[in-house]
Design a protein around this motif. Structure first.
Motif, PDB file in Angstrom:
ATOM      1  N   VAL A 129       0.961  -1.310  -0.008  1.00 38.29           N
ATOM      2  CA  VAL A 129      -0.151   0.070  -0.029  1.00 38.29           C
ATOM      3  C   VAL A 129       0.856   1.400   0.080  1.00 38.29           C
ATOM      4  O   VAL A 129       0.577   2.260  -0.781  1.00 38.29           O
ATOM      5  N   PRO A 174       4.118   1.945  -0.962  1.00 35.40           N
ATOM      6  CA  PRO A 174       4.821   2.220  -2.427  1.00 35.40           C
ATOM      7  C   PRO A 174       3.434   2.605  -3.346  1.00 35.40           C
ATOM      8  O   PRO A 174       3.707   3.436  -4.375  1.00 35.40           O
ATOM      9  N   ALA A 175       2.457   2.070  -3.500  1.00 38.14           N
ATOM     10  CA  ALA A 175       1.342   2.050  -4.314  1.00 38.14           C
ATOM     11  C   ALA A 175       0.970   3.769  -4.095  1.00 38.14           C
ATOM     12  O   ALA A 175       0.695   4.392  -5.061  1.00 38.14           O
ATOM     13  N   THR A 224       3.281   6.011  -5.567  1.00 41.88           N
ATOM     14  CA  THR A 224       3.285   6.300  -6.859  1.00 41.88           C
ATOM     15  C   THR A 224       2.124   6.992  -7.282  1.00 41.88           C
ATOM     16  O   THR A 224       2.117   8.038  -8.505  1.00 41.88           O
ATOM     17  N   LEU A 225       0.761   6.622  -6.915  1.00 43.78           N
ATOM     18  CA  LEU A 225      -0.367   7.431  -7.467  1.00 43.78           C
ATOM     19  C   LEU A 225      -0.113   8.842  -7.052  1.00 43.78           C
ATOM     20  O   LEU A 225      -0.900   9.707  -7.603  1.00 43.78           O
ATOM     21  N   GLY A 242       2.682  10.456  -7.041  1.00 45.74           N
ATOM     22  CA  GLY A 242       3.990  11.017  -7.851  1.00 45.74           C
ATOM     23  C   GLY A 242       5.265  11.118  -6.982  1.00 45.74           C
ATOM     24  O   GLY A 242       5.980  12.241  -7.143  1.00 45.74           O
ATOM     25  N   VAL A 243       5.250  10.890  -5.664  1.00 49.07           N
ATOM     26  CA  VAL A 243       6.499  11.086  -4.948  1.00 49.07           C
ATOM     27  C   VAL A 243       7.224   9.652  -4.766  1.00 49.07           C
ATOM     28  O   VAL A 243       6.779   8.547  -4.870  1.00 49.07           O
ATOM     29  N   PRO A 244       8.495  10.130  -4.444  1.00 50.24           N
ATOM     30  CA  PRO A 244       9.257   8.737  -4.366  1.00 50.24           C
ATOM     31  C   PRO A 244       8.936   8.139  -3.013  1.00 50.24           C
ATOM     32  O   PRO A 244       8.507   8.694  -2.217  1.00 50.24           O
ATOM     33  N   CYS A 245       9.220   7.194  -3.097  1.00 50.68           N
ATOM     34  CA  CYS A 245       9.183   6.001  -1.637  1.00 50.68           C
ATOM     35  C   CYS A 245      10.282   5.189  -1.359  1.00 50.68           C
ATOM     36  O   CYS A 245      10.756   4.556  -2.302  1.00 50.68           O
TER      37      CYS A 245
END
Ligand SMILES: Cc1cc2nc3c(=O)[nH]c(=O)nc-3n(C[C@H](O)[C@H](O)[C@H](O)COP(=O)(O)OP(=O)(O)OC[C@H]3O[C@@H](n4cnc5c(N)ncnc54)[C@H](O)[C@@H]3O)c2cc1C
Ligand SMILES: Nc1ncnc2c1ncn2[C@@H]1O[C@H](COP(=O)(O)O)[C@@H](O)[C@H]1O
Lengths: 251, 319
Positions: free
Chosen positions: A129, A131-132, A135-136, A138-141
């Motif tokens: 959840v 990383p997803a 990504t949605l 638009g930030v690095p994780c």
């Protein structure tokens, strides 16, 4: 420093799983629910980073049923400033991607420097959840972090990989998923619990469409074949090694 | 279903073994859904062995070399390649890196993801996956409703296809990312990591103290490729590092052989290792719960049993 931390209400790890009548989820009768253990590390880090920066807010967000207000109050009692419940009766049955959509929709448009998650929720064990959502948005994780430094608009993190620690750098705003070892989560004090009652806890209805992953059935794992007691003490060892070699064929 | 994309796990230039298993799963998926090619994607300065990858199941290998691994960059590359080849499924390894990428790739492809699959099947041309939940206390069978099935496969459950084929190698571009790996620290050489090993010996509080760990090490030394693990009680006491912890809040392992020495078998420990193929329990208490889950049990003191075990294993492993 504005920080958002996503937290989930989950069954305690000592739960004896009984499959529910729908054959798709567990029977919640008698199950004790609490804050996901990895989210405690996430909350602790959120509070630490806010305090180290000398100010700002920590907002806890959960996508869950009305009952999840209890876990959000726990996070407020630990020291978070505000909480948001994205309420949905469907939430506990939602897969990681659907959950990530609900969380990302609620977080989009809010200002944050750091976004924390646990590395894993100990119910569905998805590890996905955080990383997803990142990504949605638009930030690095950086996931499974055991050490974190934030300086000059930049994050330096250590994450555990098989056989080593990986050092990762990313600019703010950045998402981080917390692994055990990152910190020692604080307990809520009595004073904290009293203060939490006056802190804002917003509840909004969250609607999610058709889940992206559909559970066809939930079942118990096949039982292990009955084991063998080989014997007692070192005298049993030669027989054990023979069994490993010739019966189990693992040597 | 179209073709399957497998994102290989590469570290130190090498493709990790779990990737070969994911390729085997991809081959199976392609066959179950009416044929289709299997494309492997390698990032991070991979040394690509076209015949090994071909044998495991890949028809072609795309190499997107980058100097430094970036999680968001790798996910963007994988999602782009998946679109380019019209992938109906994207498969990864259920390793720390695979986990890091799984949810991101699904988010980029606007679809759902299934982590840690242990079984793969199909019905009416649609894949379904079985995976453990609640730390292995239950299993779920799921279907992905989104356009692409994004899934990761737990090590030691699948096998490379074992065909005789060589994959065609091509280059592709790597997408840049914002989070960048700048180095490694505390690299442990010698023994494999518990999460990857096919054989493990773990010690618990019954070992008595860190000074007795040479007993565990001696057994591990007697079996090639054996990793050492620990219970949480031992990690919390500071006897062993956290990366060795097996269990609900440690690593999930499913080796061929798991030896539990001086471990009681608490539910959270079992959660991390109960899918091991063969479990050996050594405990001085014959009532210890671990014996109910063991394939083979020896009642006895680790101080006496482990040295004998190291000896016998050494004899059994030498020709
Ligand atoms: C949220 C949560 C998460 C957890 N996560 C994990 C996890 O990831 N992993 C994990 O392992 N635990 C985890 N635990 C802890 C778990 O509940 C147990 O406390 C822990 O596994 C116990 O470790 P142990 O078996 O080494 O110690 P003990 O339970 O103390 O068992 C020691 C065993 O050694 C035996 N023994 C003693 N002396 C000898 C001897 N000389 N020779 C042979 N046998 C001997 C004893 O009979 C006993 O069975 C978690 C707990 C919680 C609440
Ligand atoms: N329903 C939810 N509400 C809020 N946060 C969640 C929810 N589900 C998962 N998370 C966050 O994502 C992390 C990883 O969860 P998972 O990917 O389900 O293992 C958790 O530790 C939480 O921080």
């Amino acid at each position: 420093m504005d920080v958002i931390v996503c937290v989930k209400r989950v069954p305690s790890t000592t739960t004896r799983v009984v499959i529910g009548g729908d054959r798709k989820s567990i029977d919640p009768t008698g199950v004790e629910f609490l804050l996901n253990p990895y989210d405690e590390f996430a909350v602790e880090e959120a509070l630490k980073q806010r305090d180290a920066a000398g100010g700002g807010t920590v907002t806890a967000v959960s996508f869950g049923t009305a009952e999840a207000q209890k876990e959000l109050r726990t996070v407020l009692a630990m020291g978070a400033d505000a909480a948001l419940l994205l309420q949905s009766a469907q939430a506990p049955l939602c897969d990681g991607a659907t959950t990530a959509r609900a969380l990302a929709d609620a977080i989009r448009g809010r200002k944050f420097d750091l976004l924390f998650f646990g590395k894993q929720a100990v119910d569905m064990d998805q590890h996905g959840v955080g990383p997803a959502v990142a990504t949605l948005l638009g930030v690095p994780c950086i996931s499974e972090v055991v050490h974190l430094e934030v300086k000059d608009g930049k994050v330096t993190a250590h994450r555990e990989v098989e056989g080593a620690h990986e050092i990762v750098e990313a600019p703010l705003p950045c998402a981080v998923t917390a692994q055990k070892g990152l910190n020692e989560p604080r307990y809520a004090t009595l004073k904290g619990i009293m203060a939490a009652k006056k802190k804002p806890l917003d509840v909004v209805d969250a609607s999610v469409g058709e889940p992206l992953v559909e559970i066809v059935e939930m079942k118990m794992p096949p039982p292990r074949a009955a084991g063998k007691m080989v014997g007692e003490g070192p005298e049993a060892v030669p027989a054990l090694v023979q069994l490993l070699k010739h019966e189990a064929k693992v040597l | 279903m179209g073709s399957v994309l497998v994102v290989l796990e590469v570290r130190g230039g090498k493709v990790r073994p779990a990737s070969m298993e994911a390729l085997g799963a991809a081959r199976t998926a392609a066959e179950l859904t009416g044929g289709g090619t299997v494309t492997a994607l390698a990032t991070d300065a991979a040394e690509v062995d076209a015949s090994a990858l071909g044998a495991a199941g890949a028809d072609q290998v795309l190499v997107a070399n980058t100097e430094q691994h970036s999680s968001d960059g790798a996910a963007a590359t994988a999602a782009r390649v998946a679109r380019e080849i019209g992938a109906g499924a994207v498969f990864l390894t259920a390793t720390i890196r695979g986990r890091d990428l799984l949810g991101r790739i699904a988010a980029l492809l606007n679809t759902g993801f299934v982590p840690d699959c242990i079984e793969l099947g199909a019905e009416g041309g649609k894949l379904h996956f079985v995976r453990p939940v609640f730390a292995g206390k239950a299993l779920i069978r799921v279907r992905i409703n989104g356009p692409v099935a994004v899934a990761s496969f737990r090590p030691n459950f699948f096998r490379g296809a074992g065909r005789s084929a060589t994959a065609a190698i091509q280059k592709t571009t790597a997408e840049p990312g914002k989070a960048v790996v700048t180095g490694l620290s505390g690299e442990r050489k010698g023994r494999p990591d518990v999460a990857e090993a096919t054989k493990i010996i773990s010690g618990g509080r019954g070992m008595g103290g860190p000074e007795n760990w040479h007993l565990i090490e001696a057994v591990a030394d007697a079996v090639p490729g054996m990793a050492t693990g620990a219970s949480r009680a031992v990690v919390d006491a500071g006897w062993r590092p956290h990366e060795e912890q097996v269990g609900q809040t440690g690593k999930t392992v499913s080796p061929e052989l798991y030896i539990a020495a001086g471990i009681s078998g608490a539910i959270q420990h079992l959660a991390g290792m109960s899918t091991s193929k063969v479990i050996v329990a050594i405990n001085k208490d014959k009532e210890a719960p671990i014996f109910q889950h063991a394939t083979y049990g020896v009642v006895g003191d680790v101080h006496q049993v482990l040295p004998k075990l190291a000896d016998e294993l050494k004899k059994a492993s030498s020709p």
